[in-house]
Every structure is written in C-alpha cells, then in structure tokens.
Design an enzyme around this catalytic site. Structure first.
Site, PDB file in Angstrom:
ATOM      1  CB  ILE A  80      -0.192  -2.938  -7.158  1.00  0.00           C
ATOM      2  CG1 ILE A  80       0.350  -3.611  -6.136  1.00  0.00           C
ATOM      3  CG2 ILE A  80      -0.075  -1.198  -6.643  1.00  0.00           C
ATOM      4  CD1 ILE A  80       1.829  -3.183  -5.086  1.00  0.00           C
ATOM      5  CB  CYS A  81      -4.925  -5.363  -8.106  1.00  0.00           C
ATOM      6  SG  CYS A  81      -4.366  -6.547  -8.839  1.00  0.00           S
ATOM      7  CD  GLN A  82      -5.247  -7.151  -1.277  1.00  0.00           C
ATOM      8  OE1 GLN A  82      -5.246  -5.537  -1.423  1.00  0.00           O
ATOM      9  NE2 GLN A  82      -4.376  -7.319  -0.370  1.00  0.00           N
ATOM     10  N   GLY A  84      -2.290  -8.796  -7.688  1.00  0.00           N
ATOM     11  CA  GLY A  84      -2.020  -9.159  -9.132  1.00  0.00           C
ATOM     12  C   GLY A  84      -2.899 -10.009 -10.239  1.00  0.00           C
ATOM     13  CG  MET A 109      -1.597  -3.287  -2.310  1.00  0.00           C
ATOM     14  SD  MET A 109      -0.013  -2.592  -1.809  1.00  0.00           S
ATOM     15  CE  MET A 109      -0.047  -2.276   0.086  1.00  0.00           C
TER      16      MET A 109
END
Length: 113
Positions: A80-82, A84, A109
């Site tokens: 996961i990141c902020q 995608g 996120m």
C-alpha cells in the site's frame, strides 16, 4: 506537434498506473477482510513521515527505494501507499526480483476509511 507531446505524456501516466503482469489488485474493502491473515506480509511503501502520521497497524513501513530482500518469498506481499501509484511501482519491483504473490491495494491510504 503539441498533440504528440500530450499523447506521450498520457501514455507515460497510463503505463505507470497499469498493474504489472501477475500483480493482483484489491480494494481497501477487500483489504479489511485479509488484514489478520498470517500468510500475508503487509508493506507500506510511503515515507516514514507519512507512515507515522497515519498507518494501518498490520503494515510494516519499507519506503519505496529501500531493499525488499528481507521479505519472505514464500508469502503473499500486500503493498500500500498513499494513492496506489508508488505501491504499483513497488509491486513491479517485487515481481522483477522474483516474488510470485504480490498484491497492490488500489487507491491506497486515500481510499482507506
């Protein structure tokens, strides 16, 4: 001539967001159902500051650009990141170095509630 530049830029962004071959994509809703699965390793590739500000307890922070060598190759890696995009990039890197079971969380996120 300007339209060629626009097409090239658009193609670049499409290439960046298209998942790699063999990378599974899930939604944050699907993520909620697998968070306690011990057969999966959860990796957050955001910066340490982003991770500290807001994170999901099961995720380990390994910022994009760090080494993924210590991750187990026999487990599914959920990234996961902020938004995608960085996680998609990380998934491509993981596939390139031999990880077989790699999953990207679409929307990151930003989509998590």
């Amino acid at each position: 001539m300007g339209w060629i530049f626009i097409v090239v830029i658009a193609a670049f962004f499409v290439w960046k967001i298209i998942p790699s071959k063999g990378v599974r994509t899930i939604t944050t809703k699907e993520l909620k159902n697998i968070l306690n699965d011990q057969e999966k390793v959860f990796v957050d590739v955001r910066t340490p500051a982003e991770f500290k500000a807001r994170n999901i307890r099961q995720f380990k922070n390994i910022p994009l650009g760090s080494s993924f060598d210590k991750l187990p190759k026999d487990k599914e890696i959920v990234v996961i990141c902020q938004s995608g995009m960085r996680s998609n990039n990380a998934c491509k890197q993981l596939k390139k170095i031999g990880f077989e079971h790699v999953t990207n969380v679409r929307g990151g996120m930003s989509a998590w509630n």
